[in-house]
Structure formats: C-alpha cells, structure tokens
Design an enzyme around this catalytic site. Structure first.
Site, mmCIF file in Angstrom:
data_model
loop_
_atom_site.group_PDB
_atom_site.id
_atom_site.type_symbol
_atom_site.label_atom_id
_atom_site.label_comp_id
_atom_site.label_asym_id
_atom_site.label_seq_id
_atom_site.Cartn_x
_atom_site.Cartn_y
_atom_site.Cartn_z
ATOM 1 C CB THR A 23 -5.831 0.679 -6.489
ATOM 2 O OG1 THR A 23 -6.740 1.686 -6.897
ATOM 3 C CG2 THR A 23 -5.220 1.072 -5.160
ATOM 4 N N GLY A 66 -13.482 -1.329 -6.949
ATOM 5 C CA GLY A 66 -14.782 -0.765 -6.592
ATOM 6 C C GLY A 66 -14.790 -0.001 -5.280
ATOM 7 N N GLY A 67 -13.612 0.410 -4.787
ATOM 8 C CA GLY A 67 -13.578 1.216 -3.560
ATOM 9 C C GLY A 67 -14.349 0.528 -2.452
ATOM 10 C CB THR A 92 -9.103 -0.838 -7.337
ATOM 11 O OG1 THR A 92 -9.078 0.354 -6.586
ATOM 12 C CG2 THR A 92 -8.275 -1.884 -6.713
ATOM 13 C CB SER A 142 -12.511 -0.964 0.599
ATOM 14 O OG SER A 142 -12.954 0.103 1.377
ATOM 15 N NE ARG A 197 -4.085 1.847 0.981
ATOM 16 C CZ ARG A 197 -5.086 2.175 0.155
ATOM 17 N NH1 ARG A 197 -5.077 1.792 -1.101
ATOM 18 N NH2 ARG A 197 -6.111 2.866 0.601
HETATM 19 N N1 GLY Z 1 -8.362 3.046 -3.214
HETATM 20 C C1 GLY Z 1 -9.417 2.179 -2.912
HETATM 21 C C2 GLY Z 1 -9.134 1.334 -1.721
HETATM 22 O O1 GLY Z 1 -7.985 1.127 -1.392
HETATM 23 O O2 GLY Z 1 -10.028 0.862 -1.098
#
Ligand code: GLY
Length: 567
Positions: A394, A468-469, A376, A448, A103
C-alpha cells in the site's frame, strides 16, 4: 478528499454492481479462472501475467511475488508502489509458514504531536497529504528480504519485466481514467511542478513510465542500495525536504524489513495463518473467528439477519480491543495470547444478545490483567511446487501522499496517518487509536492489512486478502466464511455483497443494493445503525482456492480491474 472517495465509491458501485442482490447471490455460480497448478491474482492483468511468466519459467511463488509487486508498482500507481510498504504471509510446499513485515516506519525526526497545532488540535490533512505524511518506505527492502531467503531465479530476471513494462507503457483503463480525473487536483496542490499523471489521460491512452524504469534499473544493478542510497535516495530526500518533509538519508539507510511469526489459529477444521502486528489483521481475524465458532453460522444462512448480528457483535468487540491494545510490537507489549484465546473471546461475547444491538458507547476494550484506503492492493500466488503467498501492499491513501518524486518516477505513501495522531480522534478510516499506536521515531504504524493463508487437512486451501483500510479484516473474514460455511466457489465468495462494523462509528456499513430493505428494517428494529447509501467500496478481494480435484480457482474482484492468470 472524503467527498472524492465517496464519489468514486458510488460510481464504482452503481455502475458495476452485478450479482449484488442477496437473491441473485443464492443462486449465482460465477466460476472464477481455473488453473491446473499455478496462479497469480492481482489488481492488474499485466501484473498477474508477469507473475505467471516467472512461474512458467520455473520460478517459485516468492520469485513471482517480487515480479508481481514490481509490476504493480508500474501498472497500478494508485496503490502498487516502491514508495510504500506492505505485509506478506507464506506457506511453503513443506507446510512451513512465516510472515514478512515491510511496513513503513516513522522518520527519526517524527514526534508524538507532529500533527497537532499549538492548541493540541489535529491540523487538517497534515498526516494525509504532502511531504509530512510520508513514512520511510519498506517495499524495496522487503522484496530483497524475500529474495535472500527464497529467491531461485536471478533477481535481474524478476525485475526486468517491470522495467520493460514501464518503458513500453501501460494502457489506461476506464476505472484508472476516472480515478486520475478525480485525484488530479491534489497532484498540483502537493507537488512543485506538473507530474506525469497530471495530464488529461483517457481510457485507451498509453502511459510510459520512463523515469520509473530508470529507478528500477538502478535497483536491478545496485540491489537495495539502488533505492535506499545514492541517486534514488538523494532524489527522494531532496524532494521531500523541499516540500517541507522530514525524511533523511539516514532514515532510508536504516530501514529494514522484518520476518515475523504470523498469527496462527484454528477455526473448526481450518488452520488460519494471518499477519501479526504491526498489522492488526491477524489478531482481529482470530478474535472474530473465535467469537463466532460456538455458533452454527451456516444454518443461519449467508447475509441473514442472524449472521449479520453475530458477525457485527464479534467485529465490534474485536475492533474495540484493536484500538486499545495494538501497535508496533517492537515498541509496545501486546497481550497476543490472551487476546486470541477462546476463553477471553467467550468472555467478551458474554453480553451478546439476539434481541438488541450492544451499543458501542457501552463497550470498551476488554480487561487484561498485567499486561493497539484504504487504497491498498492485494495479490495471491500459488506455484506448481505447492508454495503459496498472500501479500498486501500500500501507499495508504489513493496515490499515497500525492508527493511524486518525478525524477525517480514514483509516488510516496501517506502511511503516517495510520498512527494515532491524537488519542480518541479518528484517522482517515474512522479508526480511533490509543497510546499503543502513538507516533515515535522509527516506530511502525498500526495496519489493518490481512494477507491470509488457510489450510485444511494440512494442505493449502486458500490464499486471500484485500485492500480497504479498516474494512480489510472483515472482507477477508466474510470471503473465508462464504467458501467454508456458505459453500460458495471462490469467485462467488468474492462477488458476494459485504458489510462491515468497526466498533466506532457505531454503524454497519453495507454495500448498496446488496441487502434488501426488509433485512435492513429488521436490523434497525434491533438497534443497529445502518449506512447503505454512498458507502465506500468494502474491500477488493483477490484470492485463490484449492478445489477438491486439486485444481485452483481464482477469485478476482469485479469491483476493480483485477484479474487471475495461471496454468
Ligand atoms: N494503510 C492501510 C492499512 O495499513 O491498514
């Protein structure tokens, strides 16, 4: 921006919805791609085929992951990336499980109120568009972490297909041409000169990514330093700072992906292995599965009134906890064991009623004594040795921050928007955060993303995930339930219409045309608020299922250009 996302969603859903009525779905049998022993399912055929070529050469799922992820960075600039980050969950052929967190992180110069004006109000688009929105990218370091631990073929062989693809060029699909046309104006708004993708690209054109190929060659030749130091780092930092951003060379040098313990839990006779914080995916998924476990959801029927009620109420409670408790575990203490315990979840469901919706306004996070783009892309891989991976990567929004490092040929993320810029104010997914997800230097923003592997009878059963966030978690949930409880094959499970609830806003978002008006009326009578028109796409699931005969069925989401390949 929101209008553009809605427009694209509507175009997608109205031009491509097939088999989306509940009626059709009960009887439909869309069998996905079947392979004997090895498969890759991803957002682009080019990337799936590159991953499969590595598997055919004798490479393992981890080798194929590296090749597929890099190929997506070329073929799917919408979300595939080297300027973003992601998460990966794995299960080896011996049944060992683990997870990688690559991340993005907040830059060293980031601060809690960096997106607020002098009156404490959010400055519109500062966390979503342009150089200030960029988090320190994690993808390249993540791939090298995977390689060090599991790689079996020479790294140069894993990256070369992406370099060749970039030089040869990628054919623009109809969907890509639409997306580019819709986002083009942002490219010129954000960048200081015209960028490669800011041309009048049409379906059928071939885009050559020559500068990206050069960056990938530096990574091939210099390892992680080919991105985090030297020429590429200089290009990235100089350009971000020129556009007013705060990322420094030290930020890039310091970045490190981390191995994490995944969230593992049982649902009936399944063992589910999903991503741990700083993703909220695994914890929310566990909470929802635990909440519905005491109920015989299969007997209610797929997307029936009772199924939707039960899932909505479980989702509502899980997302309320997400907002309060979850954040980067390196910075905040998260009561994970309690949050996913059956006892705690049962207690949270105590006021659930079949008669009426629980208004979100009356529901806060649970009390724990002593103690939180959407654009993503996900891919799933299984190799012939029995290893499986599930990876979601993403740039956050479509083409991330829209900042395009032209010299290096890549977009940078706008992941900083996944922090809670101001407690109580929603981000681009409508998610509301609290202190646990506030901005701090070098902290990872809450996600998410829910790459997930499912085991049954101690054997690999399914690899599943989605973009899809905030809707990722519920898309993964429904896909697993569709197979396990509602007895669908993998492709049918992916195709089935989906719905989503995230506590706030207090609405059930439903895919248009997927749910009949009688059902919608019944839900409304019980106090549920329904959003069905102009809704965004609910996930784009790519998954692999092990069939009873040992073969693999791919589920490639028709909502995109996604494709399964294998042998
Ligand atoms: N950027 C979307 C997530 O990480 O949930």
């Amino acid at each position: 921006m929101k209008r553009i996302i809605l427009f694209i969603a509507v175009v997608f859903l109205f031009t491509q919805c097939k088999n989306t009525s509940t009626e059709t779905n009960k009887t439909s049998k869309n069998v996905g791609f079947i392979a004997d022993s090895a498969m890759v399912v991803s957002a682009r055929e080019e990337a799936s085929k590159i991953g499969v070529a590595i598997l055919r050469k004798g490479g393992n799922a981890f080798d194929a992951m590296i090749a597929t992820e890099l190929a997506l960075a070329v073929a799917y600039p919408f979300a595939g990336n080297i300027g973003g980050g992601g998460f990966m969950v794995y299960r080896t052929h011996e049944g060992k499980t683990g997870a990688l967190d690559y991340r993005e992180k907040a830059p060293l110069a980031a601060s809690k109120d960096m997106y607020l004006d002098e009156n404490g109000n959010i400055i519109a688009e500062k966390s979503t568009l342009g150089a200030m929105a960029v988090g320190v990218p994690g993808t390249v370091d993540g791939l090298f972490k995977v390689y060090e631990k599991f790689g079996s073929l020479p790294f140069s062989e894993l990256i070369q297909p992406a370099i060749d693809l970039a030089n040869k060029g990628v054919v623009v699909t109809e969907k890509q041409a639409e997306r580019l046309a819709n986002y083009k104006h942002y490219f010129s708004e954000v960048n200081d000169a015209k960028i490669l993708l800011d041309a009048d690209w049409k379906a059928g054109d071939t885009i050559k990514y020559v500068k990206l190929a050069e960056t990938l060659e530096r990574i091939r030749d210099l390892g992680r330093d080919g991105f985090y130091k030297g020429e590429t780092a200089e290009m990235l930092v100089n350009y971000v700072q020129k556009l007013g951003g705060i990322i420094t060379k030290t930020d890039l040098e310091n970045y490190e992906a981390k191995w994490r313990n995944p969230i593992e839990f049982n649902y009936k006779d399944l063992k589910i292995i999903a991503m741990s914080p700083p993703s909220s995916g695994g914890i929310c998924l566990a909470q929802i599965f635990k909440a519905i476990e005491p109920f015989d959801i299969a007997s209610y029927g797929h997307n029936s009134l009772k199924s939707i009620q039960l899932l909505t109420e479980a989702e509502r409670r899980a997302y309320a906890d997400r907002s309060y408790y979850l954040g980067d575990p390196d910075f905040v203490k998260i009561p994970i064991d309690t949050l996913v315990s059956s006892k705690y979840v049962k207690n949270r469901m105590a006021n659930f009623s079949w008669d009426n919706a629980t208004p979100s306004s009356t529901l806060k996070h649970g009390n724990i004594v002593g103690y939180e783009s959407d654009e993503t892309t996900h891919y799933s891989i299984v190799d012939k040795y029995g290893n499986s991976i599930s990876a979601t990567t993403t740039l956050n929004g479509a083409y991330g921050s829209k900042v395009y490092v032209s010299e290096g040929g890549f977009f940078l993320n706008n992941e900083m928007d996944d922090f809670s810029s101001k407690p109580g104010v929603p981000n681009m997914f409508g998610l509301i955060g609290a202190e646990a997800n506030s901005i701090q230097p070098e902290k990872r923003m809450l996600s998410s993303m829910t790459p997930t592997i499912v085991e049954k009878n101690n054997q690999f059963y399914m690899s599943v995930g989605s973009p899809g966030g905030s809707t990722i978690i519920t898309s993964v949930l429904q896909t697993i339930l569709n197979v396990y409880e509602f007895k669908m094959g993998m492709q049918d499970a992916v195709n089935a219409p989906r719905f989503h609830h995230q506590w706030l806003p207090d609405v059930i978002t439903m895919e248009p045309k997927g749910f009949d008006s009688l059902l919608v009326n019944q839900l409304q009578e019980k106090g549920y608020h329904i959003k069905q028109e102009n809704t965004v796409i609910l996930g784009k699931v790519d998954a692999i299922l092990r069939l009873p005969n040992g073969k693999l069925e791919g589920g490639a989401d028709y909502r995109g250009d996604d494709k399964a390949a294998g042998f």
